[in-house]
Scaffold this motif. Structure first.
Motif, PDB file in Angstrom:
ATOM      1  N   ALA A   1      -7.912  22.461 -13.075  1.00  0.00           N
ATOM      2  CA  ALA A   1      -7.775  23.123 -14.377  1.00  0.00           C
ATOM      3  C   ALA A   1      -6.400  22.847 -14.986  1.00  0.00           C
ATOM      4  O   ALA A   1      -6.271  22.666 -16.207  1.00  0.00           O
ATOM      5  CB  ALA A   1      -8.004  24.622 -14.215  1.00  0.00           C
ATOM      6  N   VAL A   2      -5.382  22.802 -14.140  1.00  0.00           N
ATOM      7  CA  VAL A   2      -4.021  22.528 -14.615  1.00  0.00           C
ATOM      8  C   VAL A   2      -3.928  21.105 -15.170  1.00  0.00           C
ATOM      9  O   VAL A   2      -3.360  20.877 -16.250  1.00  0.00           O
ATOM     10  CB  VAL A   2      -2.999  22.747 -13.474  1.00  0.00           C
ATOM     11  N   LEU A   3      -4.490  20.133 -14.459  1.00  0.00           N
ATOM     12  CA  LEU A   3      -4.468  18.752 -14.947  1.00  0.00           C
ATOM     13  C   LEU A   3      -5.210  18.629 -16.272  1.00  0.00           C
ATOM     14  O   LEU A   3      -4.776  17.899 -17.179  1.00  0.00           O
ATOM     15  CB  LEU A   3      -5.071  17.808 -13.905  1.00  0.00           C
ATOM     16  N   ALA A   4      -6.337  19.337 -16.397  1.00  0.00           N
ATOM     17  CA  ALA A   4      -7.094  19.284 -17.654  1.00  0.00           C
ATOM     18  C   ALA A   4      -6.285  19.902 -18.790  1.00  0.00           C
ATOM     19  O   ALA A   4      -6.176  19.315 -19.884  1.00  0.00           O
ATOM     20  CB  ALA A   4      -8.422  20.014 -17.487  1.00  0.00           C
ATOM     21  N   GLU A   5      -5.706  21.060 -18.545  1.00  0.00           N
ATOM     22  CA  GLU A   5      -4.936  21.735 -19.592  1.00  0.00           C
ATOM     23  C   GLU A   5      -3.683  20.946 -19.955  1.00  0.00           C
ATOM     24  O   GLU A   5      -3.252  20.932 -21.118  1.00  0.00           O
ATOM     25  CB  GLU A   5      -4.554  23.147 -19.131  1.00  0.00           C
ATOM     26  N   ASN A   6      -3.113  20.281 -18.961  1.00  0.00           N
ATOM     27  CA  ASN A   6      -1.906  19.481 -19.207  1.00  0.00           C
ATOM     28  C   ASN A   6      -2.214  18.185 -19.960  1.00  0.00           C
ATOM     29  O   ASN A   6      -1.326  17.525 -20.477  1.00  0.00           O
ATOM     30  CB  ASN A   6      -1.229  19.156 -17.870  1.00  0.00           C
ATOM     31  N   GLY A   7      -3.501  17.802 -19.975  1.00  0.00           N
ATOM     32  CA  GLY A   7      -3.906  16.559 -20.650  1.00  0.00           C
ATOM     33  C   GLY A   7      -3.674  15.326 -19.802  1.00  0.00           C
ATOM     34  O   GLY A   7      -3.534  14.223 -20.328  1.00  0.00           O
ATOM     35  N   THR A   8      -3.645  15.504 -18.457  1.00  0.00           N
ATOM     36  CA  THR A   8      -3.385  14.372 -17.554  1.00  0.00           C
ATOM     37  C   THR A   8      -4.429  14.316 -16.443  1.00  0.00           C
ATOM     38  O   THR A   8      -4.085  14.407 -15.253  1.00  0.00           O
ATOM     39  CB  THR A   8      -1.970  14.491 -16.942  1.00  0.00           C
ATOM     40  N   PRO A   9      -5.720  14.170 -16.785  1.00  0.00           N
ATOM     41  CA  PRO A   9      -6.755  14.098 -15.738  1.00  0.00           C
ATOM     42  C   PRO A   9      -6.639  12.804 -14.932  1.00  0.00           C
ATOM     43  O   PRO A   9      -6.065  11.818 -15.409  1.00  0.00           O
ATOM     44  CB  PRO A   9      -8.063  14.125 -16.530  1.00  0.00           C
ATOM     45  N   PRO A  10      -7.173  12.811 -13.689  1.00  0.00           N
ATOM     46  CA  PRO A  10      -7.145  11.578 -12.873  1.00  0.00           C
ATOM     47  C   PRO A  10      -7.919  10.450 -13.554  1.00  0.00           C
ATOM     48  O   PRO A  10      -8.894  10.689 -14.268  1.00  0.00           O
ATOM     49  CB  PRO A  10      -7.849  11.999 -11.583  1.00  0.00           C
ATOM     50  N   THR A  11      -7.456   9.225 -13.314  1.00  0.00           N
ATOM     51  CA  THR A  11      -8.143   8.055 -13.894  1.00  0.00           C
ATOM     52  C   THR A  11      -8.470   7.082 -12.787  1.00  0.00           C
ATOM     53  O   THR A  11      -7.918   7.148 -11.697  1.00  0.00           O
ATOM     54  CB  THR A  11      -7.246   7.367 -14.921  1.00  0.00           C
TER      55      THR A  11
ATOM     56  N   ALA B   1       0.825  -1.209   0.000  1.00  0.00           N
ATOM     57  CA  ALA B   1       0.000   0.000   0.000  1.00  0.00           C
ATOM     58  C   ALA B   1       0.859   1.258   0.000  1.00  0.00           C
ATOM     59  O   ALA B   1       0.557   2.236  -0.698  1.00  0.00           O
ATOM     60  CB  ALA B   1      -0.932   0.001   1.203  1.00  0.00           C
ATOM     61  N   MET B   2       1.924   1.270   0.784  1.00  0.00           N
ATOM     62  CA  MET B   2       2.777   2.461   0.864  1.00  0.00           C
ATOM     63  C   MET B   2       3.418   2.788  -0.487  1.00  0.00           C
ATOM     64  O   MET B   2       3.639   3.959  -0.805  1.00  0.00           O
ATOM     65  CB  MET B   2       3.882   2.272   1.915  1.00  0.00           C
ATOM     66  N   THR B   3       3.695   1.791  -1.278  1.00  0.00           N
ATOM     67  CA  THR B   3       4.379   2.015  -2.552  1.00  0.00           C
ATOM     68  C   THR B   3       3.422   2.164  -3.730  1.00  0.00           C
ATOM     69  O   THR B   3       3.835   2.559  -4.813  1.00  0.00           O
ATOM     70  CB  THR B   3       5.366   0.863  -2.854  1.00  0.00           C
ATOM     71  N   HIS B   4       2.128   1.850  -3.522  1.00  0.00           N
ATOM     72  CA  HIS B   4       1.158   1.926  -4.628  1.00  0.00           C
ATOM     73  C   HIS B   4       0.156   3.065  -4.460  1.00  0.00           C
ATOM     74  O   HIS B   4      -0.590   3.366  -5.384  1.00  0.00           O
ATOM     75  CB  HIS B   4       0.393   0.606  -4.758  1.00  0.00           C
ATOM     76  N   VAL B   5       0.093   3.686  -3.284  1.00  0.00           N
ATOM     77  CA  VAL B   5      -0.905   4.729  -3.038  1.00  0.00           C
ATOM     78  C   VAL B   5      -0.771   5.859  -4.061  1.00  0.00           C
ATOM     79  O   VAL B   5       0.326   6.226  -4.471  1.00  0.00           O
ATOM     80  CB  VAL B   5      -0.777   5.271  -1.598  1.00  0.00           C
ATOM     81  N   ALA B   6      -1.918   6.395  -4.476  1.00  0.00           N
ATOM     82  CA  ALA B   6      -1.929   7.506  -5.433  1.00  0.00           C
ATOM     83  C   ALA B   6      -3.012   8.496  -5.029  1.00  0.00           C
ATOM     84  O   ALA B   6      -4.106   8.094  -4.624  1.00  0.00           O
ATOM     85  CB  ALA B   6      -2.203   6.992  -6.848  1.00  0.00           C
ATOM     86  N   TRP B   7      -2.699   9.783  -5.134  1.00  0.00           N
ATOM     87  CA  TRP B   7      -3.673  10.823  -4.804  1.00  0.00           C
ATOM     88  C   TRP B   7      -3.347  12.060  -5.633  1.00  0.00           C
ATOM     89  O   TRP B   7      -2.453  12.819  -5.308  1.00  0.00           O
ATOM     90  CB  TRP B   7      -3.632  11.122  -3.301  1.00  0.00           C
ATOM     91  N   PRO B   8      -4.068  12.264  -6.747  1.00  0.00           N
ATOM     92  CA  PRO B   8      -3.740  13.352  -7.672  1.00  0.00           C
ATOM     93  C   PRO B   8      -3.813  14.727  -7.027  1.00  0.00           C
ATOM     94  O   PRO B   8      -4.640  14.978  -6.149  1.00  0.00           O
ATOM     95  CB  PRO B   8      -4.813  13.217  -8.768  1.00  0.00           C
ATOM     96  N   ALA B   9      -2.935  15.616  -7.482  1.00  0.00           N
ATOM     97  CA  ALA B   9      -2.906  17.032  -7.093  1.00  0.00           C
ATOM     98  C   ALA B   9      -2.558  17.245  -5.629  1.00  0.00           C
ATOM     99  O   ALA B   9      -2.832  18.301  -5.072  1.00  0.00           O
ATOM    100  CB  ALA B   9      -4.222  17.737  -7.436  1.00  0.00           C
TER     101      ALA B   9
END
Length: 441
Positions: free
Chosen positions: A431-441, A285-293
């Motif tokens: 807005a930055v993630l959208a403009e960068n083309g990297t939205p959360p999945t 879990a410690m190595t796989h956790v993800a939390w955008p922005a």
């Protein structure tokens, strides 16, 4: 992902119902009764409140449960790019964002049952959470509070497996009160008589005292960070300690020393909720956790391509003084490991203490570019935000966009490649993630 169907449903709701919050549970309770009380048919619920760290705790809790092989639903708010991000439905191999047709149908069904009665969109979308989570199989549900606790629309869960209170600081004073003990009392409102409580690391002894007294009054089995469990760094790893002993773990994948305490709260919460998580699963879990922005490193995308060559770019949605402090500390750690000049690109909304946020970076940031937050009516004008940064003792100038700031940096930068923090608001980060083309999945 096609988002048009659900977006259309939500846009229609926005035209019918007032923006903002209804600080009572009457309307959502009435709606849920008409829907057959789906909130009473959920798997064991980990209910998370707090000013900062709620989302990180949810992310760690999900990672822990999924690493142990459990099917997990997750509700968080706000979203960054798409409304769908608020609803992650359990699936083999890891939860998936709700599919558009499933989401749209649930919204339409709830809106129809509401029948045009006065209600907020957040209340309808909270009812959608309970519909989705009750109709799809899972072994646990992680539900993040939207605002406060006591009167938040999620606070209709009668018997949570555990209530978690993450760090409390000043935020949303207009709704929750202008003293930390008042805010703590609102957050403590998610505690239910006799149900387990986990209290995460608290900056304020006053807030901590309010939380402990509330839990004692409700006869809640309670574990407190620093008293019953804790985490610390040792030899580049994280050590978690509670009454069961020590666990030697990899450092969390989410950067910043504050994430040790967030991870510890999640471990304590999952255990208090009755789940057994092995040492191996906790390591995973410690190595796989993800939390955008949340101190997310951006390594590719349209905006990244505009930055000075070799620049290190971080994105963080933290938006109050408490968040500013932990982000500044995380960047100071990066500075110790790999010295680089720090530049901020900041956008904020007018309900936050902007000068207090910037104050955390005094002596650390070389310069601030302030930009407008165009996807929120509450966005602070970039020239006004520059004044707030200067009040905090920083060098600042307003520019029209993140892209403009990055190109200005690229064209004028001379010296070692900079470290860039883009942040100050979750709206802005989205807005930055959208403009960068990297939205959360």
């Amino acid at each position: 992902m096609t988002t048009l169907s659900a977006d259309r449903e939500i846009e229609h709701l926005m035209t019918l119902h007032p923006k903002g919050f209804d600080l009572s549970l009457d309307r959502v309770t009435r709606l849920l009764q008409r829907l057959g009380n789906p909130q009473d048919r959920l798997p064991p619920v980990i209910h998370i409140a707090g000013t900062n760290g709620k989302g990180s705790c949810a992310a760690f809790s999900r990672a822990l449960l999924e690493a142990a092989g459990h099917l997990v639903h997750v509700h968080t708010s706000p979203h960054l790019v798409n409304w769908h991000e608020r609803y992650r439905l359990a699936a083999e191999g890891g939860g998936k964002l709700v599919e558009d047709d499933v989401f749209a149908e649930a919204i339409a069904r709830v809106a129809e049952v509401n029948g045009g009665q006065k209600i907020t969109v957040f209340e309808i979308l909270t009812a959608v959470t309970f519909i989705l989570f009750s109709e799809h199989p899972a072994e646990a549900a992680i539900i993040e509070v939207g605002l406060g606790g006591r009167f938040d629309a999620t606070n209709v869960i009668r018997r949570p497996a555990v209530s978690v209170i993450m760090p409390i600081s000043m935020d949303h004073e207009a709704y929750l009160g202008d003293r930390v003990e008042l805010i703590a009392a609102e957050k403590a409102g998610i505690m239910k008589r006799g149900c387990p409580v986990v209290i995460g690391a608290q900056e304020s002894d006053t807030a901590l005292q309010v939380l402990i007294e509330t839990a004692e009054r409700l006869d809640c089995p309670t574990v407190v960070y620093g008293q019953d469990f804790l985490a610390f760094e040792e030899n580049g790893r994280m050590v978690y300690q509670d009454e069961d002993g020590l666990m030697d773990l990899p450092s969390p994948r989410l950067p910043g020393r504050h994430q040790y305490a967030n991870a510890a709260a999640a471990i304590a919460a999952v255990k208090a909720a009755g789940f057994e998580i092995s040492h191996r699963a906790t390591e995973k879990a410690m190595t796989h956790v993800a939390w955008p922005a949340r101190m997310q490193k951006l390594t590719q995308g349209k905006l990244v391509d505009l930055a000075p060559k070799g620049a290190e770019i971080w994105l963080d949605g933290g938006h109050n003084p408490g968040a500013g402090i932990v982000v500044a500390e995380a960047l100071a750690e990066q500075e110790e490991k790999n010295p680089r000049p720090l530049v901020l690109i900041s956008g904020m909304i007018n309900t936050k203490d902007q000068t207090g946020y910037f104050g955390a970076f005094k002596g650390l940031a070389r310069h601030v570019y302030t930009v407008p937050v165009t996807n929120s009516e509450a966005g602070v004008p970039n020239d006004e935000l520059a004044l707030r940064a200067e009040e905090a003792g920083l060098s600042a100038e307003p520019v029209s966009s993140v892209a403009s700031a990055l190109m200005l940096l690229r064209d004028s930068w001379d010296g070692p490649a900079p470290r860039i923090l883009i942040g100050g608001s979750l709206y802005f980060a989205g807005a930055v993630l959208a403009e960068n083309g990297t939205p959360p999945t």
